[in-house]
Design a protein around this motif. Structure first.
Motif, PDB file in Angstrom:
ATOM      1  N   UNK A 135       6.824 -11.200  -9.750  1.00  0.00           N
ATOM      2  CA  UNK A 135       6.365 -11.962  -8.584  1.00  0.00           C
ATOM      3  C   UNK A 135       5.459 -11.107  -7.719  1.00  0.00           C
ATOM      4  N   UNK A 136       5.114 -11.616  -6.574  1.00  0.00           N
ATOM      5  CA  UNK A 136       4.208 -10.894  -5.680  1.00  0.00           C
ATOM      6  C   UNK A 136       4.922  -9.718  -5.033  1.00  0.00           C
ATOM      7  N   UNK A 137       4.254  -8.601  -5.000  1.00  0.00           N
ATOM      8  CA  UNK A 137       4.781  -7.415  -4.350  1.00  0.00           C
ATOM      9  C   UNK A 137       4.013  -7.146  -3.058  1.00  0.00           C
ATOM     10  N   UNK A 138       3.337  -8.155  -2.567  1.00  0.00           N
ATOM     11  CA  UNK A 138       2.540  -8.001  -1.362  1.00  0.00           C
ATOM     12  C   UNK A 138       3.403  -7.678  -0.156  1.00  0.00           C
ATOM     13  N   UNK A 139       2.863  -6.844   0.693  1.00  0.00           N
ATOM     14  CA  UNK A 139       3.424  -6.608   2.009  1.00  0.00           C
ATOM     15  C   UNK A 139       2.392  -7.199   2.957  1.00  0.00           C
ATOM     16  N   UNK A 140       2.642  -8.388   3.512  1.00  0.00           N
ATOM     17  CA  UNK A 140       1.613  -9.116   4.239  1.00  0.00           C
ATOM     18  C   UNK A 140       1.018  -8.396   5.444  1.00  0.00           C
ATOM     19  N   UNK A 141       1.732  -7.433   6.013  1.00  0.00           N
ATOM     20  CA  UNK A 141       1.208  -6.731   7.184  1.00  0.00           C
ATOM     21  C   UNK A 141       0.295  -5.567   6.814  1.00  0.00           C
ATOM     22  N   UNK A 142       0.187  -5.271   5.532  1.00  0.00           N
ATOM     23  CA  UNK A 142      -0.676  -4.178   5.106  1.00  0.00           C
ATOM     24  C   UNK A 142      -2.139  -4.601   5.189  1.00  0.00           C
ATOM     25  N   UNK A 143      -2.992  -3.652   5.507  1.00  0.00           N
ATOM     26  CA  UNK A 143      -4.417  -3.948   5.610  1.00  0.00           C
ATOM     27  C   UNK A 143      -4.991  -4.388   4.273  1.00  0.00           C
ATOM     28  N   UNK A 144      -6.085  -5.118   4.364  1.00  0.00           N
ATOM     29  CA  UNK A 144      -6.724  -5.695   3.188  1.00  0.00           C
ATOM     30  C   UNK A 144      -8.137  -5.155   3.085  1.00  0.00           C
ATOM     31  N   UNK A 145      -8.500  -4.676   1.894  1.00  0.00           N
ATOM     32  CA  UNK A 145      -9.847  -4.157   1.660  1.00  0.00           C
ATOM     33  C   UNK A 145     -10.787  -5.267   1.270  1.00  0.00           C
ATOM     34  N   UNK A 146     -12.011  -4.960   1.029  1.00  0.00           N
ATOM     35  CA  UNK A 146     -12.626  -3.644   0.949  1.00  0.00           C
ATOM     36  C   UNK A 146     -12.960  -3.100   2.334  1.00  0.00           C
ATOM     37  N   UNK A 147     -13.691  -1.982   2.363  1.00  0.00           N
ATOM     38  CA  UNK A 147     -14.089  -1.426   3.652  1.00  0.00           C
ATOM     39  C   UNK A 147     -14.932  -2.455   4.400  1.00  0.00           C
ATOM     40  N   UNK A 148     -14.950  -2.380   5.709  1.00  0.00           N
ATOM     41  CA  UNK A 148     -15.743  -3.349   6.472  1.00  0.00           C
ATOM     42  C   UNK A 148     -17.237  -3.306   6.128  1.00  0.00           C
ATOM     43  N   UNK A 149     -17.718  -2.120   5.751  1.00  0.00           N
ATOM     44  CA  UNK A 149     -19.139  -1.955   5.428  1.00  0.00           C
ATOM     45  C   UNK A 149     -19.248  -1.313   4.072  1.00  0.00           C
ATOM     46  N   UNK A 189       5.876  -0.696   6.827  1.00  0.00           N
ATOM     47  CA  UNK A 189       4.487  -0.624   7.252  1.00  0.00           C
ATOM     48  C   UNK A 189       3.665   0.311   6.393  1.00  0.00           C
ATOM     49  N   UNK A 190       2.412   0.451   6.790  1.00  0.00           N
ATOM     50  CA  UNK A 190       1.536   1.363   6.061  1.00  0.00           C
ATOM     51  C   UNK A 190       1.815   2.819   6.432  1.00  0.00           C
ATOM     52  N   UNK A 191       2.429   3.063   7.576  1.00  0.00           N
ATOM     53  CA  UNK A 191       2.719   4.441   7.971  1.00  0.00           C
ATOM     54  C   UNK A 191       3.671   5.122   6.994  1.00  0.00           C
ATOM     55  N   UNK A 192       4.807   4.518   6.607  1.00  0.00           N
ATOM     56  CA  UNK A 192       5.648   5.203   5.631  1.00  0.00           C
ATOM     57  C   UNK A 192       4.973   5.301   4.265  1.00  0.00           C
ATOM     58  N   UNK A 193       4.146   4.320   3.914  1.00  0.00           N
ATOM     59  CA  UNK A 193       3.414   4.378   2.646  1.00  0.00           C
ATOM     60  C   UNK A 193       2.430   5.546   2.669  1.00  0.00           C
ATOM     61  N   UNK A 194       1.730   5.714   3.787  1.00  0.00           N
ATOM     62  CA  UNK A 194       0.780   6.818   3.920  1.00  0.00           C
ATOM     63  C   UNK A 194       1.499   8.164   3.893  1.00  0.00           C
ATOM     64  N   UNK A 195       2.682   8.230   4.492  1.00  0.00           N
ATOM     65  CA  UNK A 195       3.458   9.474   4.472  1.00  0.00           C
ATOM     66  C   UNK A 195       3.850   9.840   3.042  1.00  0.00           C
ATOM     67  N   UNK A 196       4.210   8.847   2.248  1.00  0.00           N
ATOM     68  CA  UNK A 196       4.563   9.065   0.844  1.00  0.00           C
ATOM     69  C   UNK A 196       3.381   9.687   0.096  1.00  0.00           C
ATOM     70  N   UNK A 197       2.190   9.098   0.244  1.00  0.00           N
ATOM     71  CA  UNK A 197       1.008   9.588  -0.461  1.00  0.00           C
ATOM     72  C   UNK A 197       0.562  10.936   0.105  1.00  0.00           C
ATOM     73  N   UNK A 198       0.735  11.157   1.408  1.00  0.00           N
ATOM     74  CA  UNK A 198       0.423  12.465   1.994  1.00  0.00           C
ATOM     75  C   UNK A 198       1.309  13.546   1.371  1.00  0.00           C
ATOM     76  N   UNK A 199       2.563  13.222   1.162  1.00  0.00           N
ATOM     77  CA  UNK A 199       3.477  14.163   0.503  1.00  0.00           C
ATOM     78  C   UNK A 199       3.039  14.462  -0.920  1.00  0.00           C
ATOM     79  N   UNK A 200       2.621  13.437  -1.656  1.00  0.00           N
ATOM     80  CA  UNK A 200       2.107  13.649  -3.014  1.00  0.00           C
ATOM     81  C   UNK A 200       0.877  14.543  -2.996  1.00  0.00           C
ATOM     82  N   UNK A 201      -0.024  14.274  -2.055  1.00  0.00           N
ATOM     83  CA  UNK A 201      -1.243  15.082  -1.944  1.00  0.00           C
ATOM     84  C   UNK A 201      -0.891  16.541  -1.645  1.00  0.00           C
ATOM     85  N   UNK A 202       0.069  16.757  -0.755  1.00  0.00           N
ATOM     86  CA  UNK A 202       0.474  18.123  -0.409  1.00  0.00           C
ATOM     87  C   UNK A 202       1.065  18.831  -1.622  1.00  0.00           C
ATOM     88  N   UNK A 203       1.903  18.147  -2.382  1.00  0.00           N
ATOM     89  CA  UNK A 203       2.491  18.749  -3.584  1.00  0.00           C
ATOM     90  C   UNK A 203       1.419  19.068  -4.623  1.00  0.00           C
TER      91      UNK A 203
END
Length: 169
Positions: free
Chosen positions: A56-70, A103-117
């Motif tokens: 099924x859908x794994x969408x988190x409706x409050x997450x931002x939607x791409x693409x970039x504005x420009x 939210x996107x904040x915990x998601x970003x923290x997860x990826x920041x941790x991956x980047x640091x590792x």
């Protein structure tokens, strides 16, 4: 030394509300991303519901939607990847306790941790990693979500879910 130039990476919280869209024209009509998502080398992370049924859908409706504005010639579309962003258990700010957040904040923290590792692993091997290489590694190892095909970009899921096993495997 104090006189040396340095690259500064900043975090900016925003709360535009669900109906708010970029008012700077011309911009992509479906984008809910800020101009910060357009910064060169930015790794933009969206959140998804990792607890949802994979069929099924794994969408988190409050997450931002791409693409970039420009459109930016030569830039990867954003969001880059998604990470778990619903019902995340973590440290509660300004307390000794824990809380569940979404939210996107915990998601970003997860990826920041991956980047640091990944950066630590690269430095230990005597090398340095550029943001473009980090982006490439994240996108190539991302796990597709819903009906997304491997390597395809989606405005909600980017190139897929950040995948620890494949990133370090």
């Amino acid at each position: 030394q104090a006189s040396e130039a340095a690259t500064v990476h900043a975090w900016l919280e925003r709360d535009d509300g669900l109906a708010e869209r970029s008012s700077l024209l011309p911009c992509h009509p479906t984008s809910t991303l800020s101009c910060l998502a357009s910064a060169p080398g930015a790794i933009v992370v969206a959140g998804f519901d990792h607890r949802a049924d994979r069929t099924g859908s794994q969408q988190f409706p409050l997450s931002s939607l791409g693409p970039t504005p420009w459109s930016i010639p030569g830039a990867l579309p954003v969001p880059t990847v998604v990470a778990p962003g619903v019902g995340i258990w973590g440290a509660q700010s300004k307390t000794a306790g824990f809380a569940t957040t979404s939210g996107t904040s915990p998601a970003a923290a997860f990826v920041s941790g991956l980047a640091a590792l990944l950066m630590e692993q690269t430095i230990q091997s005597g090398q340095r990693i550029r943001s473009s290489e980090l982006q490439r590694r994240l996108t190539e190892t991302a796990m597709p979500l819903d009906a997304q095909a491997k390597g395809d970009w989606h405005p909600r899921y980017g190139f897929g879910a950040a995948n620890v096993q494949h990133l370090f495997g």
